[in-house]
Design an enzyme around this catalytic site. Structure first.
Site, PDB file in Angstrom:
ATOM      1  N   TRP A 158       0.864  -1.289   0.091  1.00  0.00           N
ATOM      2  CA  TRP A 158       0.209  -0.076  -0.070  1.00  0.00           C
ATOM      3  C   TRP A 158       0.915   1.400   0.124  1.00  0.00           C
ATOM      4  O   TRP A 158       2.108   1.258   0.156  1.00  0.00           O
ATOM      5  CB  TRP A 158      -0.969  -0.131   1.131  1.00  0.00           C
ATOM      6  CG  TRP A 158      -2.106   0.824   0.950  1.00  0.00           C
ATOM      7  CD1 TRP A 158      -2.447   2.034   1.203  1.00  0.00           C
ATOM      8  CD2 TRP A 158      -3.402   0.461   0.015  1.00  0.00           C
ATOM      9  NE1 TRP A 158      -3.929   2.348   0.990  1.00  0.00           N
ATOM     10  CE2 TRP A 158      -4.347   1.246   0.112  1.00  0.00           C
ATOM     11  CE3 TRP A 158      -3.585  -0.784  -0.606  1.00  0.00           C
ATOM     12  CZ2 TRP A 158      -5.335   1.427  -0.554  1.00  0.00           C
ATOM     13  CZ3 TRP A 158      -4.666  -0.726  -1.409  1.00  0.00           C
ATOM     14  CH2 TRP A 158      -5.579  -0.056  -1.301  1.00  0.00           C
ATOM     15  N   ASP A 176      -0.355  11.122  -0.049  1.00  0.00           N
ATOM     16  CA  ASP A 176      -1.561  12.247  -0.191  1.00  0.00           C
ATOM     17  C   ASP A 176      -2.928  11.600   0.079  1.00  0.00           C
ATOM     18  O   ASP A 176      -2.997  10.362   0.356  1.00  0.00           O
ATOM     19  CB  ASP A 176      -1.532  13.074  -1.451  1.00  0.00           C
ATOM     20  CG  ASP A 176      -2.191  11.972  -2.724  1.00  0.00           C
ATOM     21  OD1 ASP A 176      -1.908  10.688  -2.610  1.00  0.00           O
ATOM     22  OD2 ASP A 176      -2.606  12.726  -3.737  1.00  0.00           O
ATOM     23  N   GLU A 215      -3.994   8.438  -1.790  1.00  0.00           N
ATOM     24  CA  GLU A 215      -2.595   7.272  -1.325  1.00  0.00           C
ATOM     25  C   GLU A 215      -1.874   7.186  -2.818  1.00  0.00           C
ATOM     26  O   GLU A 215      -1.815   5.907  -3.042  1.00  0.00           O
ATOM     27  CB  GLU A 215      -3.524   6.176  -0.972  1.00  0.00           C
ATOM     28  CG  GLU A 215      -4.384   6.459   0.208  1.00  0.00           C
ATOM     29  CD  GLU A 215      -5.336   5.204   0.556  1.00  0.00           C
ATOM     30  OE1 GLU A 215      -5.450   4.755   1.814  1.00  0.00           O
ATOM     31  OE2 GLU A 215      -5.972   4.587  -0.485  1.00  0.00           O
ATOM     32  N   GLU A 216      -1.774   8.012  -3.474  1.00  0.00           N
ATOM     33  CA  GLU A 216      -1.005   7.879  -4.913  1.00  0.00           C
ATOM     34  C   GLU A 216       0.090   8.725  -4.831  1.00  0.00           C
ATOM     35  O   GLU A 216       1.118   8.175  -5.478  1.00  0.00           O
ATOM     36  CB  GLU A 216      -2.026   8.310  -5.797  1.00  0.00           C
ATOM     37  CG  GLU A 216      -3.124   7.475  -6.114  1.00  0.00           C
ATOM     38  CD  GLU A 216      -4.096   8.116  -6.991  1.00  0.00           C
ATOM     39  OE1 GLU A 216      -5.206   7.416  -7.782  1.00  0.00           O
ATOM     40  OE2 GLU A 216      -4.262   9.271  -7.623  1.00  0.00           O
ATOM     41  N   GLU A 256     -18.834   4.886  -4.636  1.00  0.00           N
ATOM     42  CA  GLU A 256     -17.697   5.868  -4.547  1.00  0.00           C
ATOM     43  C   GLU A 256     -17.840   6.674  -5.905  1.00  0.00           C
ATOM     44  O   GLU A 256     -17.502   7.762  -5.638  1.00  0.00           O
ATOM     45  CB  GLU A 256     -16.240   5.235  -4.676  1.00  0.00           C
ATOM     46  CG  GLU A 256     -15.057   5.834  -4.775  1.00  0.00           C
ATOM     47  CD  GLU A 256     -13.970   5.223  -4.676  1.00  0.00           C
ATOM     48  OE1 GLU A 256     -13.088   4.951  -3.822  1.00  0.00           O
ATOM     49  OE2 GLU A 256     -13.601   4.345  -5.885  1.00  0.00           O
TER      50      GLU A 256
END
Length: 597
Positions: A141, A199, A202-203, A426
């Site tokens: 992750w 960020d 999550e990228e 989402e």
């Protein structure tokens, strides 16, 4: 006619004369219907209802395509903040057990050694997610997620409930259960805020506006709350001041936008809905339109709103046919490729919530101001000169009416693509509006709740932003901070009429120096579409002064290992540039030439 009927008719006539509303707007009807659905689904996604440990906020019941059956610290904190705000605004005491169970289980999560670190030095608090039974997640992750991603967001939710509990004579829970968790979070942010991390999405690894803004709020209000418990630490307030100073570096005065992500003076991403989420997270109803803390009605925040919305205006097919002053569906950022980069419910709602917050403050203070920075935002709705407009003026009333309609438009976009049963995924398809990605996303529902509350004028308590002083002088310390005199903002501009936007290839710039990727196409910098000029793409990149460099434009799909097309530059050579010793630089507009082969 019966007397009762006559009386009723007279009463109705009186209401008409007084101008009282006769029917609720479609926006009001949607929110009134959807709000209880959202609240119920949020509660359904917490704890044993989904087989999770008590207090655990599950991101989504979805276990495949994608698997969101985990608890993210980010999602949990933002969700719990929305529940605490609802508790305070509506005195819904039925929420207290859920909130307190959440707080109790966080101490368990904090003590779990994980791939981000351990508890002994607090580094493990940067772990983004855990299993729903409150055990370690060991998969790959984007970690660690410092600052706003984990401890700072949770700290803000804890302070909000701590204030409520103190006010309602529940200090024992605050001192025995809440403070130990909060202290760990505040100590973590104090220690690690100036180290880069991933960020909001999550990228991207670097420093982001969202995380830095959230960190400032957490330490500033956390310091005051700690003092109320006789646990004050000077380091909390000291670092809050340092963070606020660094936060100012995200304002790009050349582009009139808030940069989303930066690293080592390099702009990683400019326009991003995560910035809007950060703006509404930092909202303080007592702070006016303060630009230092980027309040929703500040000229900086409004300029960002204008640029962000326009970047999506002609991007998705579902936005086709919208006028230049109408709301549109928003994704995270253009050229996003996650699940095809569709609009998100929460990002579209965030655009509405920022404007509802702004309207609340304007009405509260009885005036609004149009500045050279925010003029582009206001001039969507007419021609308005720079100046201050009092609430008694016709101009003020015209602007408030227009912005209110505009804000409702974002909610209406969400309403249009909400399924009949009210369940929010989402995302929704940018092509036809059908539900996409994880079902029953907790964060989507929480965003609906806070947008409705903002529209209803049910604002959160102040976190003390009014007492914040604008920073002066050089910031110290700061994550990969570069003083403005030591960097040059260089704007790269290219045109290509063959690019169609959503679902097509994108144009990048790559070059000979590290800030331009050192000729690595995987490190190339994405150019984003100019809001007002079709077929023109640009990126503003921070480069060192007095530096010569070579560069070229490339096109590729927004996905790993995609084929790369290099521009067919005349003569087969590279473009060349050199930064000045000071100031900024805009390079000549380049036309992307495709090879004839």
């Amino acid at each position: 006619m019966k007397a009762a009927t006559i009386v009723s008719a007279i009463v109705l006539l009186g209401q008409l004369v007084q101008g009282s509303p006769q029917t609720a707007s479609s926006t009001s009807k949607y929110l009134k219907k959807e709000d209880p659905i959202a609240v119920q689904h949020v509660l359904d996604n917490i704890g044993p209802n989904l087989g999770a440990k008590a207090g655990i906020v599950v991101a989504s019941p979805s276990t495949e395509d994608p698997n969101y059956f985990y608890t993210w610290t980010r999602d949990g904190a933002l969700t719990m903040k929305s529940l605490v705000e609802r508790l305070v605004a509506e005195n819904d005491v039925s929420l207290i057990p859920t909130i307190e169970n959440y707080i109790k289980v966080q101490l368990t999560l904090q003590h779990i050694d994980n791939l981000s670190g351990n508890f002994s030095d607090l580094s493990g608090l940067g772990e983004p997610k855990f299993m729903v039974n409150a055990t370690e997640f060991t998969g790959d992750w984007g970690r660690p997620q410092r600052d706003g991603q984990c401890p700072a967001l949770r700290a803000t939710a804890l302070v909000a409930y701590g204030k409520y509990a103190q006010k309602h004579n529940n200090k024992k829970f605050v001192t025995e259960s809440l403070w130990p968790v909060l202290q760990n979070d505040l100590d973590y942010v104090t220690k690690y805020w100036n180290l880069t991390g991933f960020d909001l999405w999550e990228e991207t690894s670097g420093s982001s506006f969202f995380t830095i803004s959230a960190s400032h709020r957490a330490l500033f209000e956390g310091s005051a709350f700690a003092s109320s418990l006789d646990h004050s630490k000077s380091s909390y307030l000291t670092q809050a001041k340092n963070i606020l100073c660094y936060l100012q570096s995200f304002w790009d005065s050349d582009a009139n936008v808030i940069d989303a992500d930066i690293a080592n003076g390099k702009l990683l991403r400019q326009l991003d809905s995560g910035t809007t989420v950060g703006i509404i997270h930092g909202f303080d109803p007592e702070a006016g339109c303060d630009g230092t803390t980027f309040q929703p009605c500040s000229d900086r925040a409004l300029a960002h709103h204008y640029a962000l919305v326009n970047s999506f205006r002609n991007y998705y097919p579902v936005n086709n046919g919208k006028a230049s002053n109408e709301a549109v569906a928003l994704g995270r950022y253009i050229h996003d490729v996650y699940y095809d980069g569709n609009p998100w419910y929460l990002t579209t709602l965030a655009a509405a919530e920022q404007l509802y917050d702004a309207i609340y403050v304007w009405n509260k203070q009885g005036r609004l101001e149009v500045t050279t920075i925010s003029k582009s935002f206001f001039n969507q709705f007419g021609s308005f000169s720079v100046g201050t407009y009092k609430s008694s003026s016709s101009t003020y009333k015209k602007i408030i009416s227009a912005v209110s309609t505009y804000a409702d438009g974002f909610v209406d976009m969400v309403a249009k693509y909400t399924p009949a049963d009210g369940r929010l995924h989402e995302q929704f398809s940018g092509w036809n509006g059908t539900s996409v990605s994880a079902k029953d996303l907790t964060w989507s529902y929480a965003s609906l709740m806070t947008a409705k509350a903002a529209r209803d004028g049910k604002v959160p308590d102040s976190w003390g932003a009014k007492k914040v002083s604008a920073p002066k002088g050089k910031c110290s310390p700061g994550p990969v901070h570069v003083v403005s005199n030591d960097i040059i903002s260089v704007k790269f501009v290219a045109t290509d009429s063959e690019l169609t936007g959503f679902g097509s290839t994108s144009i990048y710039v790559v070059g000979s120096i590290p800030e331009l990727g050192s000729w690595s196409t995987s490190a190339a910098i994405l150019l984003q579409g100019e809001p007002d000029t079709y077929g023109v793409y640009s990126a503003t990149i921070k480069l060192p002064p007095s530096t010569s460099f070579e560069y070229k434009y490339i096109e590729k799909l927004d996905c790993p290992q995609a084929a790369v097309t290099w521009e067919n530059y005349p003569g087969g050579g590279n473009r060349e540039g050199k930064t000045p010793a000071s100031g900024s630089l805009t390079l000549p507009t380049a036309t992307f030439e495709h090879s004839d082969s």
